[in-house]
Design a protein around this motif. Structure first.
Motif, short mmCIF file in Angstrom:
data_model
loop_
_atom_site.label_atom_id
_atom_site.label_comp_id
_atom_site.label_asym_id
_atom_site.label_seq_id
_atom_site.Cartn_x
_atom_site.Cartn_y
_atom_site.Cartn_z
N LEU A 79 -12.86 -85.35 -0.07
CA LEU A 79 -11.72 -86.25 -0.24
C LEU A 79 -10.66 -85.61 -1.14
O LEU A 79 -9.46 -85.68 -0.85
CB LEU A 79 -12.18 -87.59 -0.81
CG LEU A 79 -11.11 -88.66 -0.98
CD1 LEU A 79 -10.43 -88.96 0.36
CD2 LEU A 79 -11.72 -89.93 -1.56
N ALA A 80 -11.10 -84.96 -2.21
CA ALA A 80 -10.16 -84.28 -3.11
C ALA A 80 -9.43 -83.15 -2.37
O ALA A 80 -8.21 -82.97 -2.54
CB ALA A 80 -10.89 -83.73 -4.33
N ALA A 81 -10.14 -82.40 -1.55
CA ALA A 81 -9.50 -81.34 -0.76
C ALA A 81 -8.46 -81.93 0.19
O ALA A 81 -7.38 -81.37 0.37
CB ALA A 81 -10.55 -80.55 0.01
N PHE A 82 -8.79 -83.06 0.78
CA PHE A 82 -7.84 -83.73 1.68
C PHE A 82 -6.58 -84.12 0.93
O PHE A 82 -5.47 -83.93 1.42
CB PHE A 82 -8.51 -84.95 2.31
CG PHE A 82 -7.61 -85.71 3.24
CD1 PHE A 82 -7.38 -85.26 4.53
CD2 PHE A 82 -7.00 -86.88 2.83
CE1 PHE A 82 -6.55 -85.96 5.40
CE2 PHE A 82 -6.17 -87.59 3.68
CZ PHE A 82 -5.94 -87.12 4.97
N THR A 83 -6.74 -84.65 -0.28
CA THR A 83 -5.56 -85.06 -1.06
C THR A 83 -4.71 -83.85 -1.43
O THR A 83 -3.50 -83.98 -1.60
CB THR A 83 -5.94 -85.83 -2.34
OG1 THR A 83 -6.64 -84.96 -3.23
CG2 THR A 83 -6.77 -87.05 -2.03
N GLN A 84 -5.33 -82.68 -1.55
CA GLN A 84 -4.61 -81.45 -1.86
C GLN A 84 -4.15 -80.70 -0.61
O GLN A 84 -3.64 -79.59 -0.69
CB GLN A 84 -5.48 -80.52 -2.71
CG GLN A 84 -5.77 -81.03 -4.10
CD GLN A 84 -4.54 -81.05 -4.97
OE1 GLN A 84 -3.63 -80.24 -4.80
NE2 GLN A 84 -4.49 -81.98 -5.90
N ARG A 85 -4.39 -81.31 0.58
CA ARG A 85 -4.01 -80.72 1.87
C ARG A 85 -4.71 -79.37 2.09
O ARG A 85 -4.12 -78.42 2.59
CB ARG A 85 -2.49 -80.55 2.00
CG ARG A 85 -1.66 -81.77 1.63
CD ARG A 85 -1.85 -82.94 2.53
NE ARG A 85 -1.19 -82.74 3.81
CZ ARG A 85 -1.45 -83.50 4.86
NH1 ARG A 85 -2.32 -84.47 4.79
NH2 ARG A 85 -0.84 -83.29 6.00
N GLN A 86 -5.97 -79.31 1.71
CA GLN A 86 -6.76 -78.10 1.90
C GLN A 86 -7.86 -78.36 2.92
O GLN A 86 -8.42 -79.45 2.96
CB GLN A 86 -7.41 -77.67 0.58
CG GLN A 86 -6.43 -77.31 -0.50
CD GLN A 86 -7.11 -76.89 -1.79
OE1 GLN A 86 -8.32 -76.77 -1.86
NE2 GLN A 86 -6.31 -76.68 -2.82
N GLU A 87 -8.16 -77.35 3.72
CA GLU A 87 -9.29 -77.45 4.63
C GLU A 87 -10.57 -77.18 3.85
O GLU A 87 -10.54 -76.53 2.82
CB GLU A 87 -9.14 -76.45 5.78
CG GLU A 87 -7.97 -76.77 6.69
CD GLU A 87 -7.92 -75.87 7.91
OE1 GLU A 87 -8.98 -75.66 8.54
OE2 GLU A 87 -6.83 -75.39 8.22
#
Length: 142
Positions: A79-87
């Motif tokens: 979820l944190a990666a998603f918020t940072q727009r990271q795969e």
């Protein structure tokens, strides 16, 4: 950093991110390949997700997350990666997964990050360490 007036505002924002993550129509890292996450977002979980997000959002940020199985480390990191727009990148350990395949996976990740300029969060769990050499390569990367 942003000033957040109260916990309710944080909860609304994190729940919105989770809703967007779970919606396959929302474009973003992972797209339609994201597995749905049904998370209970209690206060500690939201705080941990924000810490992880801050860490992976910094250049060359890395974190070692420790906790019992099922405590949400991977879910909160995704979820944190998603918020940072990271795969999210994870190795797929199968029966014949050896050091050479691990090195090939690292090369593929480096190609995507370096040449294609994509942003990734690499989740490497304790059960992914099937050979001690894996840790040596991780150490060299860090």
């Amino acid at each position: 950093y942003e000033i957040v007036p109260d916990e309710l505002d944080i909860r609304k924002r994190v729940e919105k991110f989770l809703g967007d993550y779970n919606d396959p129509q929302i474009s973003g890292p992972g797209g339609a390949y994201r597995a749905r996450m049904d998370l209970v977002l209690f206060t500690d979980a939201m705080e941990h997700m924000m810490r992880i997000s801050r860490i992976i959002g910094t250049p060359m940020g890395s974190a070692l997350l420790v906790g019992v199985g099922g405590s949400g480390r991977q879910s909160l990191t995704k979820l944190a990666a998603f918020t940072q727009r990271q795969e999210v990148f994870q190795i797929e350990v199968v029966k014949n997964y050896k050091v050479d395949k691990f090195k090939d996976d690292i090369k593929e990740l480096y190609f995507k990050v370096g040449k294609e300029g994509k942003k990734f969060t690499w989740i490497f769990a304790d059960f992914d360490v099937i050979y001690e050499e894996f840790l040596e390569y991780i150490n060299m990367i860090l």
